[in-house]
Design a protein around this motif. Structure first.
Motif, PDB file in Angstrom:
ATOM      1  N   ILE A  23       0.857  -1.177   0.000  1.00 19.11           N
ATOM      2  CA  ILE A  23       0.000   0.000   0.000  1.00 19.11           C
ATOM      3  C   ILE A  23       0.900   1.236   0.000  1.00 19.11           C
ATOM      4  O   ILE A  23       1.768   1.379   0.874  1.00 19.11           O
ATOM      5  N   VAL A  24       0.683   2.128  -0.978  1.00 18.57           N
ATOM      6  CA  VAL A  24       1.498   3.338  -1.088  1.00 18.57           C
ATOM      7  C   VAL A  24       0.739   4.583  -0.627  1.00 18.57           C
ATOM      8  O   VAL A  24       1.358   5.595  -0.299  1.00 18.57           O
ATOM      9  N   SER A  25      -0.587   4.508  -0.630  1.00 19.87           N
ATOM     10  CA  SER A  25      -1.349   5.663  -0.144  1.00 19.87           C
ATOM     11  C   SER A  25      -2.730   5.250   0.323  1.00 19.87           C
ATOM     12  O   SER A  25      -3.272   4.226  -0.097  1.00 19.87           O
ATOM     13  N   CYS A  26      -3.253   6.071   1.213  1.00 18.41           N
ATOM     14  CA  CYS A  26      -4.617   5.918   1.699  1.00 18.41           C
ATOM     15  C   CYS A  26      -5.171   7.313   1.924  1.00 18.41           C
ATOM     16  O   CYS A  26      -4.564   8.127   2.613  1.00 18.41           O
ATOM     17  N   ARG A  27      -6.290   7.572   1.315  1.00 17.17           N
ATOM     18  CA  ARG A  27      -6.997   8.828   1.539  1.00 17.17           C
ATOM     19  C   ARG A  27      -8.330   8.438   2.162  1.00 17.17           C
ATOM     20  O   ARG A  27      -9.080   7.663   1.582  1.00 17.17           O
TER      21      ARG A  27
END
Length: 129
Positions: A106-110
């Motif tokens: 996982i590289v990003s979570c918004r």
């Protein structure tokens, strides 16, 4: 592992453990990881500090996945998290999240997180460091 499975396992395994497991975080999250919760950004080290704090102030966290959908590397979830704090107090949060997965991590979570139960001073528990 498909992105949907990566996100589902990361949520389940990272939140369910009683202590911070940095090896587990490194397994699921890129060191380039960026999380934005209600407009507040956390880089990877901020995320690690956040998980550490959660493990220190809670007896356990219970995640209920309400829905999950994936399109390529993008995974969207709607879930709740119930936090049982060390003093027995409980807070519950509803989360809408968009994850991006690259090369199995996982590289990003918004996310948009809102408290739906519990003490007002726990409102920031979804991003507190």
């Amino acid at each position: 592992m498909p992105p949907l499975d990566t996100v589902q396992q990361a949520l389940s395994r990272v939140l369910s453990g009683p202590t911070l497991d940095e090896a587990l975080l490194q397994r699921f999250f890129s060191e380039r990881y960026i999380q934005v919760v209600n407009g507040e950004p956390l880089d990877y080290s901020g995320f690690v500090a956040h998980i550490k704090l959660l493990k220190e102030v809670t007896q356990r966290l219970e995640l209920t996945l309400l829905s999950i959908a994936a399109s390529g590397a993008d995974v969207h979830t709607h879930h709740t998290v119930r936090a049982i704090k060390n003093d027995g107090a409980e807070s519950e949060f509803e989360v809408f999240a968009h994850f991006e997965v690259e090369e199995g991590k996982i590289v990003s979570c918004r996310e948009l997180t809102r408290q739906i139960a519990g003490a007002a001073h726990d409102e920031d528990l979804g991003s507190r460091q």
